[in-house]
Design a protein around this motif. Structure first.
Motif, mmCIF file in Angstrom:
data_model
loop_
_atom_site.group_PDB
_atom_site.id
_atom_site.type_symbol
_atom_site.label_atom_id
_atom_site.label_comp_id
_atom_site.label_asym_id
_atom_site.label_seq_id
_atom_site.Cartn_x
_atom_site.Cartn_y
_atom_site.Cartn_z
ATOM 1 N N GLY A 312 0.944 -1.261 -0.052
ATOM 2 C CA GLY A 312 -0.097 0.017 -0.012
ATOM 3 C C GLY A 312 0.761 1.191 0.032
ATOM 4 N N ASN A 313 2.138 1.195 0.327
ATOM 5 C CA ASN A 313 2.872 2.441 0.408
ATOM 6 C C ASN A 313 4.191 2.524 -0.461
ATOM 7 O OD1 ASN A 313 1.484 4.032 2.994
ATOM 8 N ND2 ASN A 313 1.611 1.768 3.376
ATOM 9 N N GLY A 319 -2.346 2.373 -3.857
ATOM 10 C CA GLY A 319 -3.109 2.536 -2.773
ATOM 11 C C GLY A 319 -4.157 1.552 -2.779
ATOM 12 N N ILE A 320 -4.223 0.491 -3.369
ATOM 13 C CA ILE A 320 -5.186 -0.473 -3.456
ATOM 14 C C ILE A 320 -4.599 -1.792 -3.376
ATOM 15 C CG2 ILE A 320 -6.930 0.788 -4.780
ATOM 16 C CD1 ILE A 320 -6.240 -0.979 -7.232
ATOM 17 N N ASN A 361 0.753 9.496 -2.084
ATOM 18 C CA ASN A 361 -0.017 8.199 -2.076
ATOM 19 C C ASN A 361 -0.870 8.361 -0.837
ATOM 20 O OD1 ASN A 361 -0.639 5.886 -3.092
ATOM 21 N ND2 ASN A 361 0.690 4.818 -1.503
ATOM 22 N N LYS A 365 -4.787 7.760 -0.903
ATOM 23 C CA LYS A 365 -5.561 6.761 -0.291
ATOM 24 C C LYS A 365 -6.946 7.409 0.443
ATOM 25 C CE LYS A 365 -1.935 4.589 1.488
ATOM 26 N NZ LYS A 365 -1.189 3.588 2.227
ATOM 27 N N ILE A 434 -6.363 3.838 5.942
ATOM 28 C CA ILE A 434 -5.361 4.489 4.838
ATOM 29 C C ILE A 434 -3.860 4.272 4.860
ATOM 30 C CG2 ILE A 434 -4.914 7.054 4.577
ATOM 31 C CD1 ILE A 434 -7.673 7.698 5.402
ATOM 32 N N PHE A 437 -3.787 0.058 2.893
ATOM 33 C CA PHE A 437 -4.313 0.501 1.539
ATOM 34 C C PHE A 437 -5.915 0.244 1.493
ATOM 35 C CE2 PHE A 437 -3.159 -4.007 1.371
ATOM 36 C CZ PHE A 437 -4.114 -4.864 1.300
ATOM 37 N N VAL A 438 -6.710 0.710 0.584
ATOM 38 C CA VAL A 438 -7.917 0.851 0.426
ATOM 39 C C VAL A 438 -8.664 0.259 -0.418
ATOM 40 C CG1 VAL A 438 -10.175 2.466 0.328
ATOM 41 C CG2 VAL A 438 -7.710 3.218 1.205
#
Length: 630
Positions: A312-313, A319-320, A361, A365, A434, A437-438
């Protein structure tokens, strides 16, 4: 005025309850003056339909929640091909098979080693299997019944904070919420987690309003928080913050207590914090001990945290849930075994190297978290709503609830002390998602406090309208409309990932969701529906190999090679270097009788890859076919 007199006056003012904006209403007569009052006349003296409904809010909420869930369950049972099966390589399949191994005797999940996935849902399934046998009907039915818990809990929380009208609206919003209904009928943990989180919110508010008994609610909240962590590890952040949160919350409401109760309330803050920490920590310790004994590692809940944080980062993360190129590169650098990669260290190095990319990012998110677009994971809301009219016609969407919830937050801010733990829960929960990840189902529980505030916001708007408070009404409606528009799914960065930037059409459904649902339909014997769905997927995502090549293969099976060739031609206009697809294109051209064109395609493939085995075989077949025709 002395400090003591000021405090006495404050106590007298707060001994009478306050509505959302602080309007005085009659006291509830509960054991604590901090408890929220009931509103309006007694049920026997109700004069309007709304007063009658509000007075019987618990029964109304219960009936609506149960009825809509039974209808949705019936729809899903009859029309959703994934109702009574799971597909390999999905979380649903993983949980189902895990539960079967538990019932077979592996109750400590020795095969799992250190928990990678949250164990809550597999153990829940295993309990049902043990009692009722392995039955999809039983699982779906019980999940529908469990879904009633959240609306009832939200109704009671709103009643205690504000009153009957707000409680009824909040309970109905939770009962009718489209996203909550959708996820309750999937073979995933979301329905169970929503019920657990709703009960947790109930404990937070009850403990705040009844500080003399707060330690009991705090202890139960600790158990529920630990269960939430066993479902998804992000809740560790929320649970950790709730430990000091209990201490702060009860000290905040101490200012609302009477002179004689003040010191007792202050003392109860320590008991509540310690009770929560003890119950929360005890269950987590059992999980830690199990992971050490079975898996040989000191892991608190699940071992996937560092991997998910990297996904996620990372600098190239969307971000997913998506494995970025850097993930595969690191995995290859460490010998192809992801367990050998020091994900935390690599992520820290990447963040320090590109801090602005990390912050951008995070902002993306955050926008995806609050946006109305439901990012699919295992199942697509926008595809599955076709199988339930309850979802198709449902106006209670994510963006609407959040917009009305914002109005409710604005209306109720004067009573912020009594809501401190709800604020803390909502804010820390959002941050915990957040930071990783979303996806749509991960953020689902955020709807619960927003339904709570949305109930207060809607009722306050209705009161403004009834009393002709046009300025306040206009501000509230303006805020709701502005946020509803701003949070529309089409503006989400996530929905734009589904399409190349050159194509402007919004595509709500991912290509993978088309392919998975078509496979489920084929397993259910619904071949024509599967074929039509693949065709829709290929039309919406002509650049996707699974959609385009899958649909072309089905066209060839149906002896429609010319159409298959056109589908593959369009796909190759995006990815001309896909030699396997180019070979399929040549096959389709040959089957359509376009031998010369097929030969040109094969020659091009062999120029790029002289040893391509399928192209060589096809070249011989085309030569033979051409000679036969001559």
């Amino acid at each position: 005025m002395s400090a003591r007199n000021r405090r006495s006056r404050s106590n007298r003012e707060h001994a009478v309850g306050h509505g959302p904006r602080g309007a005085a209403v009659a006291s509830s007569g509960t054991t604590s003056p901090l408890a929220s009052p009931r509103e309006g006349a007694a049920p026997g003296r109700c004069r309007s339909a709304w007063e009658w409904l509000a007075a019987h809010g618990l029964l109304v909420t219960l009936i609506v929640a149960l009825l809509v869930r039974l209808i949705h369950w019936w729809n899903v049972r009859h029309f959703d091909p994934l109702y009574n099966r799971t597909l390999p390589e999905t979380d649903m399949h993983t949980y189902w098979e895990w539960a079967k191994s538990l019932v077979a005797g592996d109750w400590l999940s020795r095969k799992q080693g250190v928990f990678y996935y949250g164990p809550l849902y597999p153990y829940f399934l295993a309990l049902l299997f043990r009692v009722f046998g392995e039955s999809y009907d039983v699982v779906h039915g019980i999940q529908a019944l469990i879904g009633v818990i959240a609306p009832v809990a939200i109704w009671d929380v709103a009643r205690r904070l504000w009153g009957r009208s707000e409680a009824l609206v909040a309970g109905l919003l939770a009962a009718l919420s489209g996203p909550i209904l959708f996820y309750e009928q999937l073979l995933l943990m979301e329905g169970l987690l929503v019920a657990i989180h709703a009960c947790l919110l109930w404990c937070l508010v009850r403990g705040t309003l009844e500080p003399e008994r707060a330690w009991r609610y705090a202890a139960l909240a600790g158990v529920l928080s630990a269960l939430a962590c066993f479902g998804r590890g992000n809740f560790l952040l929320v649970g950790a913050l709730l430990i000091p949160g209990w201490w702060v919350a009860i000290r905040l409401v101490a200012s609302l207590a009477s002179e004689g109760e003040h010191s007792a309330v202050m003392r109860s803050s320590w008991r509540a914090a310690l009770a929560f920490a003890a119950s929360f920590g005890s269950l987590l310790f059992l999980s830690l001990l199990r992971n050490r004994i079975i898996g040989g590692q000191w892991v608190l809940t699940t071992g996937n945290g560092p991997i998910l944080l990297y996904i996620g980062n990372a600098p190239d993360s969307f971000g997913i849930f998506h494995y970025p190129d850097s993930f595969h590169a690191l995995k290859e650098r460490y010998g192809g075994d992801q367990s050998l990669v020091p994900w935390s260290r690599e992520l820290l190095a990447a963040i320090l190297a590109e801090p602005l990319a990390f912050l951008r990012n995070l902002g993306r998110k955050a926008w995806m978290f609050f946006s109305g677009y439901d990012i699919a994971d295992n199942s697509s809301y926008y595809l599955n709503e076709r199988f339930s009219w309850v979802l198709r016609v449902n106006p209670i969407t994510w963006e609407l609830v959040l917009a009305l919830g914002a109005v409710g937050i604005w209306c109720t801010w004067r009573n912020w002390r009594r809501q401190f733990l709800v604020y803390l829960y909502a804010a820390s929960f959002a941050v915990s998602i957040i930071l990783v990840f979303v996806v749509g189902r991960y953020r689902l529980e955020f709807l619960l406090p927003m339904c709570l505030w949305a109930g207060a916001g809607l009722v306050e708007l209705a009161r403004d309208l009834a009393t002709r408070s046009w300025g306040s009404f206009a501000r509230g409606v303006g805020l709701a409309v502005a946020l509803t528009v701003a949070l529309q799914p089409r503006w989400s960065p996530a929905v734009r990932i589904n399409s190349p930037p050159t194509l402007k059409l919004v595509r709500w459904i991912r290509p993978n969701d088309y392919v998975m649902m078509a496979r489920a339909m084929q397993l259910a014997g619904r071949e024509e529906e599967a074929f039509a769905l693949l065709g829709e997927g290929a039309a919406m995502h002509p650049w996707d190999p699974a959609c385009a090549r899958g649909y072309a293969a089905e066209l060839r099976k149906r002896r429609r090679p010319a159409e298959a060739a056109e589908i593959l031609r369009r796909y190759l206009s995006f990815f001309g270097n896909d030699l396997d697809a180019a070979t399929e294109f040549a096959y389709a051209l040959g089957e359509a009788g376009r031998i010369d064109e097929a030969n040109r395609v094969v020659e091009r493939i062999l120029q790029l890859s002289p040893d391509h085995p399928q192209a060589r075989v096809l070249q011989q077949k085309l030569t033979t076919l051409q000679q036969t025709r001559q």
